[in-house]
Design a protein around this motif. Structure first.
Motif, short mmCIF file in Angstrom:
data_model
loop_
_atom_site.label_atom_id
_atom_site.label_comp_id
_atom_site.label_asym_id
_atom_site.label_seq_id
_atom_site.Cartn_x
_atom_site.Cartn_y
_atom_site.Cartn_z
N GLY A 1 -7.22 11.00 -16.37
CA GLY A 1 -7.58 9.68 -15.89
C GLY A 1 -6.41 8.79 -15.52
N HIS A 2 -5.34 8.80 -16.32
CA HIS A 2 -4.26 7.84 -16.16
C HIS A 2 -2.90 8.52 -16.24
CE1 HIS A 2 -7.66 5.31 -17.32
NE2 HIS A 2 -7.03 4.30 -16.75
N VAL A 3 -1.99 8.09 -15.36
CA VAL A 3 -0.62 8.60 -15.35
C VAL A 3 0.33 7.43 -15.22
CG1 VAL A 3 1.08 10.06 -14.19
CG2 VAL A 3 -1.31 10.79 -14.31
N VAL A 4 1.36 7.42 -16.06
CA VAL A 4 2.45 6.44 -15.98
C VAL A 4 3.72 7.21 -15.63
CG1 VAL A 4 3.85 4.75 -17.22
CG2 VAL A 4 1.38 4.91 -17.66
N GLY A 5 4.37 6.85 -14.52
CA GLY A 5 5.56 7.56 -14.07
C GLY A 5 6.77 6.67 -14.02
N VAL A 6 7.94 7.25 -14.24
CA VAL A 6 9.19 6.51 -14.14
C VAL A 6 9.71 6.62 -12.71
CG1 VAL A 6 11.58 6.34 -14.93
CG2 VAL A 6 9.75 6.85 -16.56
N SER A 7 9.87 5.48 -12.06
CA SER A 7 10.30 5.45 -10.68
C SER A 7 11.40 4.40 -10.52
CB SER A 7 9.10 5.16 -9.76
OG SER A 7 9.46 5.30 -8.40
N ALA A 8 11.50 3.81 -9.34
CA ALA A 8 12.63 2.93 -9.04
C ALA A 8 12.17 1.71 -8.25
CB ALA A 8 13.68 3.70 -8.23
N LEU A 9 12.95 0.65 -8.34
CA LEU A 9 12.76 -0.51 -7.49
C LEU A 9 13.08 -0.16 -6.04
CD1 LEU A 9 14.51 -3.26 -9.65
CD2 LEU A 9 12.05 -3.03 -9.27
N GLY A 10 12.55 -0.94 -5.12
CA GLY A 10 12.92 -0.79 -3.72
C GLY A 10 11.76 -0.65 -2.76
N ARG A 11 10.56 -0.33 -3.26
CA ARG A 11 9.42 -0.16 -2.34
C ARG A 11 9.19 -1.46 -1.56
NH1 ARG A 11 5.42 3.44 -1.67
NH2 ARG A 11 5.95 4.59 -3.57
N GLY A 12 9.00 -1.32 -0.26
CA GLY A 12 8.75 -2.47 0.59
C GLY A 12 9.98 -3.16 1.12
N THR A 13 11.17 -2.71 0.69
CA THR A 13 12.41 -3.30 1.20
C THR A 13 12.86 -2.56 2.45
OG1 THR A 13 13.90 -1.85 -0.05
CG2 THR A 13 13.06 -3.81 -1.18
N PRO A 14 13.73 -3.16 3.24
CA PRO A 14 14.24 -2.47 4.44
C PRO A 14 15.01 -1.20 4.12
CG PRO A 14 14.68 -4.83 4.58
CD PRO A 14 14.20 -4.57 3.19
N MET A 15 15.53 -1.10 2.87
CA MET A 15 16.34 0.05 2.50
C MET A 15 15.52 1.20 1.92
SD MET A 15 17.87 -2.99 2.13
CE MET A 15 17.81 -3.49 0.40
N ALA A 16 14.22 1.01 1.70
CA ALA A 16 13.42 1.98 0.94
C ALA A 16 13.43 3.38 1.56
CB ALA A 16 11.99 1.48 0.82
N GLY A 17 13.47 3.46 2.88
CA GLY A 17 13.41 4.75 3.54
C GLY A 17 14.75 5.45 3.68
N ARG A 18 15.82 4.79 3.27
CA ARG A 18 17.17 5.37 3.39
C ARG A 18 17.96 5.17 2.10
NH1 ARG A 18 20.30 0.83 4.53
NH2 ARG A 18 19.22 -0.90 5.56
N ALA A 19 17.26 5.31 0.99
CA ALA A 19 17.90 5.05 -0.31
C ALA A 19 18.05 6.32 -1.14
CB ALA A 19 17.10 4.00 -1.08
N GLY A 20 18.10 7.47 -0.49
CA GLY A 20 18.43 8.71 -1.18
C GLY A 20 17.50 9.05 -2.32
N LEU A 21 18.03 9.09 -3.54
CA LEU A 21 17.23 9.48 -4.69
C LEU A 21 16.07 8.52 -4.92
CD1 LEU A 21 19.92 10.58 -7.33
CD2 LEU A 21 19.00 11.82 -5.34
N VAL A 22 16.26 7.26 -4.60
CA VAL A 22 15.16 6.29 -4.74
C VAL A 22 14.05 6.61 -3.75
CG1 VAL A 22 14.51 3.87 -4.44
CG2 VAL A 22 16.57 4.46 -5.72
N THR A 23 14.40 6.93 -2.53
CA THR A 23 13.40 7.32 -1.53
C THR A 23 12.60 8.53 -2.01
OG1 THR A 23 14.83 6.48 0.23
CG2 THR A 23 13.06 7.98 0.88
N ALA A 24 13.29 9.49 -2.61
CA ALA A 24 12.61 10.68 -3.14
C ALA A 24 11.67 10.30 -4.28
CB ALA A 24 13.64 11.70 -3.62
N SER A 25 12.09 9.36 -5.12
CA SER A 25 11.25 8.92 -6.23
C SER A 25 10.00 8.21 -5.74
CB SER A 25 12.06 8.01 -7.15
OG SER A 25 11.32 7.63 -8.29
N LEU A 26 10.14 7.40 -4.70
CA LEU A 26 8.98 6.70 -4.13
C LEU A 26 8.01 7.69 -3.50
CD1 LEU A 26 10.78 3.63 -2.49
CD2 LEU A 26 9.68 3.77 -4.74
N ALA A 27 8.51 8.74 -2.90
CA ALA A 27 7.63 9.79 -2.35
C ALA A 27 6.87 10.49 -3.47
CB ALA A 27 8.46 10.79 -1.54
N MET A 28 7.53 10.69 -4.61
CA MET A 28 6.85 11.26 -5.79
C MET A 28 5.70 10.36 -6.22
SD MET A 28 8.27 11.52 -9.68
CE MET A 28 8.05 9.73 -9.82
N ASP A 29 5.93 9.04 -6.22
CA ASP A 29 4.86 8.10 -6.58
C ASP A 29 3.66 8.28 -5.66
OD1 ASP A 29 6.45 6.98 -8.56
OD2 ASP A 29 7.22 5.40 -7.24
#
Length: 295
Positions: free
Chosen positions: A102-130
């Protein structure tokens, strides 16, 4: 039944302690490669599934009968960022759907919705995991974290021997940071509550933004010896990481993440009391860094 991945890691061990103290009526199941690393008291009170949570057979066994899962991907520098996060998580996403978790809590990163979100390397990969987990039919909360105070432990020897720590961001750039214990506290609350639905992001910030110069000042005060910051170039960072044998695509992911942070990747969230952890950098230095450097 709550399943905890990476229960012996920086965040997972704090989460395990909190849940053992507070999870009356909840069963705990841990996925761990080496059960011997678990505290003796914990092994007596939990169910253990041995193996990697990137393994389809392991997560299939672990998620059976589970109500909630704490998901944390251990970064694997031998892989590309996409494989290290999305590839690692894909078997779990399938198992979550199969077993109706039913429920999942994941560890991710800040940055979603910012201009840098799509070019932030490991953070971009973490957001794709989300996105992958949010599409698995579960209620999902991504804990959007800034850099950890604990990252400084990697430089404990340099701080002790030379009074120096390094990074690539401007010395005066303030950004949020957080203690891993505070991340675990937010995760525990969500895992025990489970009244929430849908997919969303929960930022987890420390009490105030800090620059490298701020960190140096506080460390100097807390350690009783001079500590200064040296800014490293991105090229020097890249060369050092490649020299340690990391996958070149993973190295570029780190460099892109560091560049994005220096451009303000983590600065897009307004701090409010409900997303602010209690641990100050001064407290963390006294309790964690000082013993590591001077002990």
């Amino acid at each position: 039944m709550i399943v905890i991945t990476a229960p012996t890691g920086n965040i997972g061990r704090h989460l395990l302690t909190r849940l053992l103290e507070a999870a009356a009526g909840e069963k705990l199941r841990l996925i761990v490669r080496d059960p011997a690393r678990l505290p003796d008291a914990a092994r007596e009170r939990v169910e253990v599934v041995t193996g990697s949570h990137g393994d389809a057979a392991v997560v299939d066994r672990a998620f059976e009968g589970a109500d909630a899962v704490f998901w944390l991907v251990p970064p694997d520098a031998s892989l590309t960022p996409e494989d290290a996060w999305t590839g690692f998580t894909r078997p779990a996403a399938k198992a979550l759907a199969v077993h109706g978790v039913g429920h999942v809590v994941g560890v991710s990163a800040l940055g979603r919705g910012t201009p840098m979100a799509g070019r932030a390397g490991l953070v971009t990969a973490s957001l794709a995991m989300d996105d992958l987990l949010a599409g698995a039919g579960v209620a999902y909360r991504a804990l959007a974290c800034p850099s950890f105070f604990e990252n400084l432990l990697e430089e404990a020897a340099s701080i002790r021997d030379e009074g120096v720590f390094t990074d690539v961001v401007a010395a005066g750039r303030r950004a949020p940071m957080v203690a891993v214990a505070d991340i675990a506290g937010v995760a525990a609350g969500l895992l025990l509550d489970r009244s929430w639905a849908g997919a969303g992001t929960v930022p987890v910030l420390g009490p105030r933004d800090l620059s490298p110069d701020d960190l140096a000042r506080v460390m100097t005060e807390q350690l009783g010896r001079p500590v200064r910051y040296e800014r490293q170039s991105l090229d020097a960072l890249r060369a050092g990481l490649v020299g340690h044998g990391l996958d070149e695509a993973f190295v570029e992911g780190i460099v892109a993440m560091k560049r994005a942070k220096d451009e303000g990747l983590d600065a897009g969230v307004t701090r409010t009391p409900d997303i602010t952890g209690p641990t100050t950098f001064e407290q963390w230095c006294a309790q964690v860094l000082k013993p590591a450097v001077l002990g």
